[in-house]
Design an enzyme around this catalytic site. Structure first.
Site, PDB file in Angstrom:
ATOM      1  CE1 TYR A  53      -2.665  -7.104  13.924  1.00  0.00           C
ATOM      2  CE2 TYR A  53      -1.784  -6.082  11.940  1.00  0.00           C
ATOM      3  CZ  TYR A  53      -2.725  -6.880  12.565  1.00  0.00           C
ATOM      4  OH  TYR A  53      -3.738  -7.448  11.815  1.00  0.00           O
ATOM      5  CG  ASN A  87      -0.329  -3.599   0.343  1.00  0.00           C
ATOM      6  OD1 ASN A  87      -1.005  -4.638   0.442  1.00  0.00           O
ATOM      7  ND2 ASN A  87       0.366  -3.293  -0.738  1.00  0.00           N
ATOM      8  CB  VAL A  88      -1.193  -2.067   7.058  1.00  0.00           C
ATOM      9  CG1 VAL A  88      -2.679  -2.426   6.992  1.00  0.00           C
ATOM     10  CG2 VAL A  88      -0.347  -3.311   7.276  1.00  0.00           C
ATOM     11  CG  HIS A 104      -7.575  -3.696   4.492  1.00  0.00           C
ATOM     12  ND1 HIS A 104      -7.184  -4.723   3.667  1.00  0.00           N
ATOM     13  CD2 HIS A 104      -8.888  -3.485   4.224  1.00  0.00           C
ATOM     14  CE1 HIS A 104      -8.223  -5.112   2.942  1.00  0.00           C
ATOM     15  NE2 HIS A 104      -9.273  -4.371   3.245  1.00  0.00           N
ATOM     16  CB  THR A 176      -5.115  -7.476  -4.582  1.00  0.00           C
ATOM     17  OG1 THR A 176      -6.155  -7.996  -3.746  1.00  0.00           O
ATOM     18  CG2 THR A 176      -5.731  -6.847  -5.826  1.00  0.00           C
ATOM     19  CB  SER A 177      -5.655 -13.099  -3.947  1.00  0.00           C
ATOM     20  OG  SER A 177      -6.145 -12.676  -2.667  1.00  0.00           O
TER      21      SER A 177
HETATM   22  N1  APR Z   1       4.079  -8.788  -7.963  1.00  0.00           N
HETATM   23  C1  APR Z   1       2.732  -8.667  -8.139  1.00  0.00           C
HETATM   24  N2  APR Z   1       1.829  -9.492  -7.565  1.00  0.00           N
HETATM   25  C2  APR Z   1       2.315 -10.501  -6.811  1.00  0.00           C
HETATM   26  C3  APR Z   1       3.694 -10.703  -6.580  1.00  0.00           C
HETATM   27  C4  APR Z   1       4.591  -9.792  -7.201  1.00  0.00           C
HETATM   28  N3  APR Z   1       5.914  -9.908  -7.049  1.00  0.00           N
HETATM   29  N4  APR Z   1       3.837 -11.797  -5.776  1.00  0.00           N
HETATM   30  C5  APR Z   1       2.585 -12.254  -5.508  1.00  0.00           C
HETATM   31  N5  APR Z   1       1.675 -11.476  -6.138  1.00  0.00           N
HETATM   32  C6  APR Z   1       0.212 -11.592  -6.120  1.00  0.00           C
HETATM   33  C7  APR Z   1      -0.322 -12.984  -5.854  1.00  0.00           C
HETATM   34  O1  APR Z   1      -0.397 -13.717  -7.077  1.00  0.00           O
HETATM   35  C8  APR Z   1      -1.702 -12.670  -5.286  1.00  0.00           C
HETATM   36  O2  APR Z   1      -2.659 -12.510  -6.333  1.00  0.00           O
HETATM   37  O3  APR Z   1      -0.248 -10.811  -5.042  1.00  0.00           O
HETATM   38  C9  APR Z   1      -1.493 -11.331  -4.590  1.00  0.00           C
HETATM   39  C10 APR Z   1      -1.421 -11.453  -3.080  1.00  0.00           C
HETATM   40  O4  APR Z   1      -2.693 -11.867  -2.616  1.00  0.00           O
HETATM   41  P1  APR Z   1      -2.946 -11.933  -1.028  1.00  0.00           P
HETATM   42  O5  APR Z   1      -1.774 -12.572  -0.372  1.00  0.00           O
HETATM   43  O6  APR Z   1      -4.314 -12.520  -0.847  1.00  0.00           O
HETATM   44  O7  APR Z   1      -2.939 -10.404  -0.573  1.00  0.00           O
HETATM   45  P2  APR Z   1      -4.133  -9.364  -0.676  1.00  0.00           P
HETATM   46  O8  APR Z   1      -4.983  -9.623  -1.883  1.00  0.00           O
HETATM   47  O9  APR Z   1      -3.527  -8.017  -0.537  1.00  0.00           O
HETATM   48  O10 APR Z   1      -5.001  -9.668   0.653  1.00  0.00           O
HETATM   49  C11 APR Z   1      -6.086  -8.794   0.890  1.00  0.00           C
HETATM   50  O11 APR Z   1      -6.457  -9.848   3.018  1.00  0.00           O
HETATM   51  O12 APR Z   1      -5.606 -10.730   4.951  1.00  0.00           O
HETATM   52  C12 APR Z   1      -6.193  -9.628   4.419  1.00  0.00           C
HETATM   53  O13 APR Z   1      -6.036  -7.443   5.204  1.00  0.00           O
HETATM   54  C13 APR Z   1      -5.317  -8.419   4.539  1.00  0.00           C
HETATM   55  O14 APR Z   1      -5.097  -6.577   2.983  1.00  0.00           O
HETATM   56  C14 APR Z   1      -5.084  -8.000   3.088  1.00  0.00           C
HETATM   57  C15 APR Z   1      -6.270  -8.608   2.362  1.00  0.00           C
END
Ligand code: APR
Length: 235
Positions: A53, A87-88, A104, A176-177
């Protein structure tokens, strides 16, 4: 004013240069989640976690809000906007968003290992002293730790986020995925008649029965399109 609730994830900050977690080249390809993002990992090797971190925190002053963050903040001119972010980073706040819920935690804050969610233990780390070292203590004398919600820990803000989502006139999901609960479950609280817009260049697993309008673009371009679409909704 209509209430717009915006759930954001790592993709929101991708265009600011902050890596996502599960895209190719994402953080979880470099580090094992169980080592750096779980309470067990912190108890097993606190120094490794503190350094993980510290590294990410040092990046914060080097990045800036992308156009997408700025457009999210500008929506406040016409709507009552609440951002619920996984997001942090502090990029929504730095772009001017005034109501941001961090599910988070927050990278630029630190807290007590014994009572991480006690408001009296939470401190903001100054940009010129961003690191936490073994031996740094919180007000209660315990080891200072990142103010981050790790896997296996409760998500104190989820009730408030669910209540706000249940009152949305318009719900937006950006970058977000939808892999991580309870954050991803917020969609279940959105009223049936509220339109949902998804901004993501990829398809994401959508388990909710709620229909949605997929703007298959990045955060900045997607927010440009959404801002146009919402012009007619703002009355
Ligand atoms: N604009 C919009 N979306 C995007 C872009 C972009 N330029 N680039 C990638 N993405 C999308 C991807 O397609 C995916 O669906 O952002 C998403 C990222 O997904 P993750 O990497 O899984 O991130 P997130 O969903 O925020 O993860 C959730 O998991 O590890 C933990 O605590 C952590 O908060 C995080 C949580």
């Amino acid at each position: 004013m209509k209430k717009v609730v915006i759930l954001t994830g790592a993709g929101m900050s991708a265009e600011s240069g902050i890596s996502t977690f599960r895209d190719s080249g994402g953080l979880w390809e470099e580090y094992r989640v169980e080592d750096v993002a779980t309470i067990e990992g912190y108890q097993r090797n606190p120094e490794l976690v503190l350094n993980f971190y510290n590294e990410r925190r040092r990046q914060l002053p080097l990045v800036r809000p992308c156009h997408g963050h700025e457009l999210v903040a500008e929506l406040e001119k016409d709507f009552d906007v609440t951002v619920i972010t996984q997001n942090v980073d502090n990029l929504h706040e730095r772009a001017g968003s005034t109501k941001v819920i961090h599910l988070h935690g927050e990278l630029d804050k630190a807290t007590s290992t014994w009572s991480p969610n006690d408001p009296k233990q939470i401190v903001t780390l100054p940009p010129d002293h961003p690191d936490i070292h073994i031996g740094d203590t919180a007000a209660d004398g315990s080891q200072l730790r990142p103010f981050i919600v790790w896997f296996g820990e409760p998500v104190p803000e989820i009730e408030r986020a669910a209540m706000i989502s249940s009152k949305a006139d318009i719900f937006v999901v950006i970058g977000t995925s939808l892999n991580v609960y309870p954050a991803a479950g917020l969609i279940q609280y959105v009223p049936e008649n509220a339109p949902i817009y998804l901004i993501d260049p990829k398809d994401v697993p959508w388990t909710s029965g709620h229909r949605f309008h997929h703007i298959k673009k990045g955060a900045s371009e997607g927010m440009e399109e959404l801002t146009q679409l919402l012009q007619k909704e703002r009355l």
